[in-house]
Design an enzyme around this catalytic site. Structure first.
Site, PDB file in Angstrom:
ATOM      1  N   TYR A 163      -2.877  -8.683  16.410  1.00 37.16           N
ATOM      2  CA  TYR A 163      -2.763  -7.710  15.324  1.00 37.16           C
ATOM      3  C   TYR A 163      -3.895  -6.685  15.391  1.00 37.16           C
ATOM      4  O   TYR A 163      -3.656  -5.471  15.370  1.00 37.16           O
ATOM      5  CB  TYR A 163      -2.783  -8.407  13.961  1.00 37.16           C
ATOM      6  CG  TYR A 163      -3.041  -7.457  12.820  1.00 37.16           C
ATOM      7  CD1 TYR A 163      -2.068  -6.561  12.409  1.00 37.16           C
ATOM      8  CD2 TYR A 163      -4.278  -7.444  12.163  1.00 37.16           C
ATOM      9  CE1 TYR A 163      -2.311  -5.668  11.371  1.00 37.16           C
ATOM     10  CE2 TYR A 163      -4.523  -6.558  11.129  1.00 37.16           C
ATOM     11  CZ  TYR A 163      -3.544  -5.669  10.745  1.00 37.16           C
ATOM     12  OH  TYR A 163      -3.793  -4.775   9.732  1.00 37.16           O
TER      13      TYR A 163
ATOM     14  N   LYS B  39      -3.865  -2.407  16.309  1.00 36.24           N
ATOM     15  CA  LYS B  39      -4.480  -1.328  15.525  1.00 36.24           C
ATOM     16  C   LYS B  39      -5.437  -0.512  16.393  1.00 36.24           C
ATOM     17  O   LYS B  39      -5.444   0.729  16.338  1.00 36.24           O
ATOM     18  CB  LYS B  39      -5.213  -1.908  14.307  1.00 36.24           C
ATOM     19  CG  LYS B  39      -4.310  -2.494  13.245  1.00 36.24           C
ATOM     20  CD  LYS B  39      -3.445  -1.431  12.578  1.00 36.24           C
ATOM     21  CE  LYS B  39      -2.664  -1.993  11.397  1.00 36.24           C
ATOM     22  NZ  LYS B  39      -1.784  -0.979  10.784  1.00 36.24           N
TER      23      LYS B  39
ATOM     24  N   ILE C  60       0.837  -1.202   0.000  1.00 36.73           N
ATOM     25  CA  ILE C  60       0.000   0.000   0.000  1.00 36.73           C
ATOM     26  C   ILE C  60       0.875   1.256   0.000  1.00 36.73           C
ATOM     27  O   ILE C  60       0.586   2.229  -0.700  1.00 36.73           O
ATOM     28  CB  ILE C  60      -0.955  -0.014   1.199  1.00 36.73           C
ATOM     29  CG1 ILE C  60      -1.835  -1.268   1.144  1.00 36.73           C
ATOM     30  CG2 ILE C  60      -1.836   1.238   1.215  1.00 36.73           C
ATOM     31  CD1 ILE C  60      -2.612  -1.543   2.417  1.00 36.73           C
TER      32      ILE C  60
ATOM     33  N   PHE D 142       2.456   3.627   7.767  1.00 36.42           N
ATOM     34  CA  PHE D 142       2.107   2.277   7.319  1.00 36.42           C
ATOM     35  C   PHE D 142       2.880   1.206   8.081  1.00 36.42           C
ATOM     36  O   PHE D 142       2.445   0.054   8.137  1.00 36.42           O
ATOM     37  CB  PHE D 142       2.474   2.091   5.835  1.00 36.42           C
ATOM     38  CG  PHE D 142       1.751   2.966   4.867  1.00 36.42           C
ATOM     39  CD1 PHE D 142       0.435   2.708   4.509  1.00 36.42           C
ATOM     40  CD2 PHE D 142       2.385   4.047   4.287  1.00 36.42           C
ATOM     41  CE1 PHE D 142      -0.228   3.500   3.594  1.00 36.42           C
ATOM     42  CE2 PHE D 142       1.739   4.854   3.364  1.00 36.42           C
ATOM     43  CZ  PHE D 142       0.420   4.584   3.019  1.00 36.42           C
TER      44      PHE D 142
ATOM     45  N   SER E 260      -7.291  -0.560  10.289  1.00 39.33           N
ATOM     46  CA  SER E 260      -7.859  -1.759   9.678  1.00 39.33           C
ATOM     47  C   SER E 260      -9.288  -1.986  10.134  1.00 39.33           C
ATOM     48  O   SER E 260      -9.667  -1.612  11.256  1.00 39.33           O
ATOM     49  CB  SER E 260      -7.003  -2.969  10.074  1.00 39.33           C
ATOM     50  OG  SER E 260      -7.652  -4.187   9.789  1.00 39.33           O
TER      51      SER E 260
END
Length: 341
Positions: free
Chosen positions: A153, A157, A15, A83, A127
């Site tokens: 994970y 976020k 990305i 990112f 996300s």
């Protein structure tokens, strides 16, 4: 007039590299920081080939605060798009401490460097996992987040989103945009940039690509007995170029509205795993080998974005289709020398 300079952490990744292209082509100056853990230095060559500009590159791990300080002292950045981080769901269950150290610890280092060098604008790569198991399969930004998160994970976020909000409360000059991605796929139309993880692929499309190239014998479809039209899970698949353009829109808007803004970046339309298989097979002209296996723990039947807030506030919406994504993916594979099986 001096160009606005933006630092992309993790900017050689899938990305990040596409976003670098869109930012450069929109007139921004881009510099990239990455440790190349899950990306390749060749991405810089491809960005340069597409845009005519090779971004300045820092090979740095965001956990290395002393070197990060040097980068910020030298860079004089106007904004950061963040990112950098580990992103494999299954791996995060096996290595939770590493995920917390890299994703959260690295972000804290980054924010401290930003504060020390008066950089007040950050766009964070979040996300849809922060929604956990939402009450509705169509996610709006106002839904509760942080509940029923199934893996470290997703928790990283969510925690980073909360850290950013806390920093914004402490510093009225600090401007935050949180972008919640759904399922990025596709590649640049040139075939020079695409998804090519260094580690074992976890997302659907990189596995599809490896099956098509003959590196994996067949695609495992985890369950076909969900409450969906064909029984396979439905997700919101967004072309990576549309996603990259969403970052440009966010850069242009940051600081013009509320201090902290959150946007879903998705299409608002769901596709099942079997629909992805059929779309890829149609685009390639070859059947994609696949088999149905048991469900995976934590998979939801359906999860899609409601992107109307981004359309209203950022004047952004997706333009590329699933057929575009499959065409560009196949073009990328062939440019890499793959012969589709």
């Amino acid at each position: 007039m001096k160009k606005v300079k933006i630092l992309l952490t993790g900017g050689t990744g899938f990305i990040g590299s596409h976003t670098a292209v869109e930012l450069i082509e929109s007139g921004y100056e881009v510099e990239i920081l990455d440790n190349l853990y899950n990306s390749k230095i060749e991405a810089l060559d491809h960005i340069a080939e597409i845009t005519g500009v090779r971004p300045k590159f820092y090979k740095v791990d965001i956990r290395d605060k002393s070197v990060m300080k040097q980068v910020f002292a030298e860079g004089e950045f106007d904004a950061v798009i963040h990112f950098a981080g580990l992103k494999a769901v299954a791996e995060s269950v096996e290595k939770p401490l590493e995920y917390y150290e890299v994703n959260i610890g690295g972000t804290i280092n980054l924010l401290e460097c930003m504060q020390e060098h008066s950089v007040h604008k950050i766009i964070f790569s979040s996300s849809a996992t922060v929604y956990g198991e939402p009450d509705s399969p169509l996610c709006v930004e106002s839904l509760p987040v942080g509940r029923d998160l199934a893996n470290p994970y997703g928790r990283t976020k969510y925690f980073i989103e909360e850290i950013l909000r806390d920093v914004a409360v402490s510093d009225p000059k600090f401007q935050v945009t949180i972008l919640r991605y759904f399922n990025p796929i596709g590649a640049h139309a040139s075939g020079l940039l695409g998804e090519d993880p260094n580690d074992k692929p976890n997302n659907l499309m990189p596995i599809v690509m490896k099956v098509a190239a003959g590196e994996i014998s067949e695609l495992s479809i985890y369950g076909n007995d969900y409450d969906t039209p064909d029984g396979t899970c439905i997700r919101d698949y967004i072309h990576v170029v549309d996603l990259a353009k969403g970052h440009v829109a966010a850069v242009e808007k940051i600081g013009q509205d509320e201090q902290v803004q959150t946007y879903n970046l998705g299409t608002g339309r769901g596709l099942s795993v079997m629909e992805i298989v059929k779309a890829f097979s149609k685009a390639s002209g070859k059947a994609l080998p696949h088999k149905v296996v048991g469900r995976r723990a934590g998979d939801l039947a359906a999860l899609c974005a409601d992107p109307s807030h981004a359309e209203e506030k950022l004047s952004w919406k997706t333009k590329l289709t699933i057929d575009d994504a499959m065409r560009d993916t196949i073009n990328y594979l062939q440019k890499q020398g793959a012969k589709l099986k």
